[in-house]
Design a protein around this motif. Structure first.
Motif, PDB file in Angstrom:
ATOM      1  N   ALA A 117       0.893  -0.952  -0.069  1.00 30.41           N
ATOM      2  CA  ALA A 117      -0.356   0.025  -0.069  1.00 30.41           C
ATOM      3  C   ALA A 117       0.434   0.971  -0.067  1.00 30.41           C
ATOM      4  CB  ALA A 117      -0.932   0.280   0.788  1.00 30.41           C
ATOM      5  N   PHE A 118       1.650   1.340   0.883  1.00 34.99           N
ATOM      6  CA  PHE A 118       2.545   2.329   0.592  1.00 34.99           C
ATOM      7  C   PHE A 118       3.586   2.465   0.340  1.00 34.99           C
ATOM      8  CE2 PHE A 118       1.348   2.354   5.086  1.00 34.99           C
ATOM      9  CZ  PHE A 118       0.166   3.671   5.613  1.00 34.99           C
ATOM     10  N   GLU A 119       4.454   1.723  -0.793  1.00 37.52           N
ATOM     11  CA  GLU A 119       5.786   1.801  -1.115  1.00 37.52           C
ATOM     12  C   GLU A 119       5.677   0.826  -2.786  1.00 37.52           C
ATOM     13  OE1 GLU A 119       9.246  -0.168   0.226  1.00 37.52           O
ATOM     14  OE2 GLU A 119       8.361   0.017   2.889  1.00 37.52           O
ATOM     15  N   LYS A 125      -2.593   6.797   3.188  1.00 37.89           N
ATOM     16  CA  LYS A 125      -2.937   6.064   4.973  1.00 37.89           C
ATOM     17  C   LYS A 125      -3.936   4.939   4.480  1.00 37.89           C
ATOM     18  CE  LYS A 125      -6.656   7.587   8.232  1.00 37.89           C
ATOM     19  NZ  LYS A 125      -7.884   8.698   9.127  1.00 37.89           N
ATOM     20  N   VAL A 126      -3.957   4.032   5.776  1.00 44.53           N
ATOM     21  CA  VAL A 126      -4.136   2.823   5.658  1.00 44.53           C
ATOM     22  C   VAL A 126      -4.773   2.673   6.576  1.00 44.53           C
ATOM     23  CG1 VAL A 126      -3.970   0.242   5.917  1.00 44.53           C
ATOM     24  CG2 VAL A 126      -2.312   1.660   4.629  1.00 44.53           C
ATOM     25  N   SER A 174       3.797   8.348   6.569  1.00 46.57           N
ATOM     26  CA  SER A 174       4.858   8.834   7.578  1.00 46.57           C
ATOM     27  C   SER A 174       4.851   8.313   8.821  1.00 46.57           C
ATOM     28  CB  SER A 174       4.009  10.393   7.879  1.00 46.57           C
ATOM     29  OG  SER A 174       2.955  10.664   8.399  1.00 46.57           O
ATOM     30  N   GLU A 175       4.173   7.195   8.751  1.00 48.07           N
ATOM     31  CA  GLU A 175       4.336   6.536   9.850  1.00 48.07           C
ATOM     32  C   GLU A 175       5.255   5.368   9.551  1.00 48.07           C
ATOM     33  OE1 GLU A 175       0.580   8.540  12.450  1.00 48.07           O
ATOM     34  OE2 GLU A 175       0.415   6.683  11.527  1.00 48.07           O
ATOM     35  N   TRP A 176       5.065   4.674   7.866  1.00 47.84           N
ATOM     36  CA  TRP A 176       5.255   3.662   7.442  1.00 47.84           C
ATOM     37  C   TRP A 176       6.904   3.476   7.960  1.00 47.84           C
ATOM     38  CZ3 TRP A 176       4.323  -0.930   7.498  1.00 47.84           C
ATOM     39  CH2 TRP A 176       4.982  -1.967   6.229  1.00 47.84           C
ATOM     40  N   ASN A 177       7.815   4.411   7.730  1.00 53.87           N
ATOM     41  CA  ASN A 177       9.203   3.815   7.729  1.00 53.87           C
ATOM     42  C   ASN A 177       9.680   3.202   9.330  1.00 53.87           C
ATOM     43  OD1 ASN A 177       9.998   3.515   5.359  1.00 53.87           O
ATOM     44  ND2 ASN A 177      10.786   5.862   4.863  1.00 53.87           N
TER      45      ASN A 177
END
Length: 187
Positions: A117-119, A125-126, A174-177
């Protein structure tokens, strides 16, 4: 489309492969907290048909879950309510047979889906929507970094006529990493 790591393979769920899930879907209370039912082969087929229709309308991506470790089909999960314009989607509709629960399989599934989803999709947002009463699923989402954003009061009609309240959790790009390097360290 396929998402895969050493532990799990997620392949598109459709009417050609859903029969692998018929026996698991019969397990008692497997999706107790869902407004859907999959307890008979006919109801499971209808559930899969809705997911497949959503795939062709680009609002869902349903997966059949294969546990590579146990070499067995384990259940189903889905990206849903895909909002391409706002770059937001939901992860949910997840159910695993009782033999696969508590084995670490779900964490691997969520890693693959969040990573995609993010990359790959580059979404911002998920979201996760969970029945307020489903403490086990709520804690699982909190363990992978989901933040409770609010509760939709009595918003979903269940099969038995009960009106559930739905907890809304979210993870931002922005929280994923940070989540990837802490919660999913080693994946």
């Amino acid at each position: 489309m396929q998402l895969e790591n050493n532990r799990v393979t997620l392949t598109l769920l459709d009417l050609s492969n859903y029969k692998h899930l018929i026996e698991i879907a019969k397990e008692k209370d497997l999706i107790f907290y869902s407004p859907n039912t999959i307890a008979t082969p006919e109801k499971l087929k209808a559930y899969v048909q809705i997911a497949t229709d959503g795939y062709y309308h680009k609002t869902t991506i349903p997966f059949i879950i294969y546990d590579n470790e146990k070499q067995a089909y384990a259940g189903s999960t889905r990206f849903g309510l895909i909002n391409e314009k706002n770059k937001v989607l939901h992860i949910g509709w997840t159910w695993l047979g009782k033999d696969f629960q508590g084995t670490g399989l779900n964490k691997n599934i969520k890693f693959l889906m969040l990573h995609y989803a993010f990359e790959t999709l580059a979404f911002e947002k998920v979201e996760f929507r969970i029945d307020e009463r489903n403490i086990k699923s709520r804690k699982a989402v909190e363990k992978i970094g989901g933040i409770l954003e609010g509760i939709l009061r009595k918003d979903t009609l269940m099969q038995d006529g009960f009106r559930r309240s739905t907890c809304c959790y979210g993870i931002l790009k922005s929280e994923w990493n940070t989540i990837k390097n802490t919660v999913f360290s080693g994946f």
